[in-house]
Design a protein around this motif. Structure first.
Motif, PDB file in Angstrom:
ATOM      1  N   TYR A   7       0.857  -1.189   0.000  1.00  0.00           N
ATOM      2  CA  TYR A   7       0.000   0.000   0.000  1.00  0.00           C
ATOM      3  C   TYR A   7       0.891   1.237   0.000  1.00  0.00           C
ATOM      4  CZ  TYR A   7      -3.692   3.153   1.688  1.00  0.00           C
ATOM      5  OH  TYR A   7      -4.592   4.164   1.825  1.00  0.00           O
ATOM      6  N   GLY A   8       0.599   2.185  -0.875  1.00  0.00           N
ATOM      7  CA  GLY A   8       1.347   3.429  -0.919  1.00  0.00           C
ATOM      8  C   GLY A   8       2.671   3.359  -1.660  1.00  0.00           C
ATOM      9  N   GLN A   9       2.944   2.235  -2.317  1.00  0.00           N
ATOM     10  CA  GLN A   9       4.174   2.101  -3.085  1.00  0.00           C
ATOM     11  C   GLN A   9       3.833   1.734  -4.522  1.00  0.00           C
ATOM     12  OE1 GLN A   9       7.247  -0.267  -1.277  1.00  0.00           O
ATOM     13  NE2 GLN A   9       6.612   0.342   0.774  1.00  0.00           N
ATOM     14  N   ARG A  45      -0.956   0.543  -8.821  1.00  0.00           N
ATOM     15  CA  ARG A  45       0.393   0.655  -8.258  1.00  0.00           C
ATOM     16  C   ARG A  45       1.489   0.345  -9.277  1.00  0.00           C
ATOM     17  NH1 ARG A  45      -1.373  -2.626  -2.928  1.00  0.00           N
ATOM     18  NH2 ARG A  45      -2.778  -1.021  -2.111  1.00  0.00           N
ATOM     19  N   ARG A  68      -6.527   6.930  -7.038  1.00  0.00           N
ATOM     20  CA  ARG A  68      -6.219   5.780  -6.188  1.00  0.00           C
ATOM     21  C   ARG A  68      -4.843   5.921  -5.540  1.00  0.00           C
ATOM     22  NH1 ARG A  68      -8.465   0.107  -7.924  1.00  0.00           N
ATOM     23  NH2 ARG A  68     -10.553   0.651  -8.589  1.00  0.00           N
ATOM     24  N   LEU A  69      -3.868   6.357  -6.323  1.00  0.00           N
ATOM     25  CA  LEU A  69      -2.520   6.538  -5.774  1.00  0.00           C
ATOM     26  C   LEU A  69      -2.509   7.623  -4.704  1.00  0.00           C
ATOM     27  CD1 LEU A  69      -0.417   6.214  -9.039  1.00  0.00           C
ATOM     28  CD2 LEU A  69      -0.458   4.607  -7.120  1.00  0.00           C
ATOM     29  N   ARG A  70      -3.151   8.741  -4.983  1.00  0.00           N
ATOM     30  CA  ARG A  70      -3.206   9.834  -3.998  1.00  0.00           C
ATOM     31  C   ARG A  70      -3.906   9.391  -2.719  1.00  0.00           C
ATOM     32  NH1 ARG A  70      -4.273  13.534  -8.824  1.00  0.00           N
ATOM     33  NH2 ARG A  70      -2.253  14.532  -9.102  1.00  0.00           N
ATOM     34  N   GLU A  72      -3.699   6.651  -1.385  1.00  0.00           N
ATOM     35  CA  GLU A  72      -2.731   5.841  -0.631  1.00  0.00           C
ATOM     36  C   GLU A  72      -1.542   6.676  -0.160  1.00  0.00           C
ATOM     37  OE1 GLU A  72      -1.570   2.252  -2.644  1.00  0.00           O
ATOM     38  OE2 GLU A  72      -3.634   1.600  -2.903  1.00  0.00           O
ATOM     39  N   GLY A  73      -1.590   7.986  -0.394  1.00  0.00           N
ATOM     40  CA  GLY A  73      -0.522   8.864   0.056  1.00  0.00           C
ATOM     41  C   GLY A  73       0.626   9.026  -0.918  1.00  0.00           C
ATOM     42  N   VAL A  74       0.457   8.533  -2.140  1.00  0.00           N
ATOM     43  CA  VAL A  74       1.491   8.663  -3.160  1.00  0.00           C
ATOM     44  C   VAL A  74       1.359  10.051  -3.805  1.00  0.00           C
ATOM     45  CG1 VAL A  74       2.358   7.753  -5.359  1.00  0.00           C
ATOM     46  CG2 VAL A  74       1.479   6.182  -3.608  1.00  0.00           C
ATOM     47  N   ARG A  83      10.299   8.784  -8.407  1.00  0.00           N
ATOM     48  CA  ARG A  83      10.876   7.646  -7.680  1.00  0.00           C
ATOM     49  C   ARG A  83      12.389   7.724  -7.754  1.00  0.00           C
ATOM     50  NH1 ARG A  83       9.301   2.514 -10.363  1.00  0.00           N
ATOM     51  NH2 ARG A  83      10.045   1.643  -8.446  1.00  0.00           N
TER      52      ARG A  83
END
Length: 98
Positions: A7-9, A45, A68-70, A72-74, A83
């Motif tokens: 999650y979050g990666q 992800r 969805r990414l946001r 999860e804190g991305v 990255r």
């Protein structure tokens, strides 16, 4: 392999392929994700090797993946996740750039 991305990666298509034992088969991963019908699979992800979302900018899928990414804190900026570059070899991983 995709279910194992925390999650979050995020990972790149090529990284997923390599970890699945299929180095050099990034396009196969992309094709399989394009045919996915499992809503529980965390497809969002997986990104291009440069951190960009692979779908057409502004499309419904592009917006969904960004959201969805946001969630999860991305951090997603202009459809891209920054990255760190993976080390090219063991010396670089241990000692850093030369």
């Amino acid at each position: 392999m995709i279910r194992q991305i925390p999650y979050g990666q995020v990972l790149g298509y090529g990284e997923v392929a390599a970890r699945a034992g299929l180095p050099g088969r990034a396009r196969l991963v992309a094709r399989l994700l394009g045919m996915n019908d499992d809503p529980a699979l965390p497809w969002h992800r997986v990104l291009r090797s440069d951190g960009r979302i692979a779908m057409a900018e502004g499309s419904a899928g592009w917006h969904e993946q960004s959201q969805r990414l946001r969630a999860e804190g991305v951090v997603v900026e202009n459809g891209r996740v920054r990255r760190p570059r993976p080390a090219r070899d063991l010396d670089a991983a241990v000692w850093g750039p030369g």
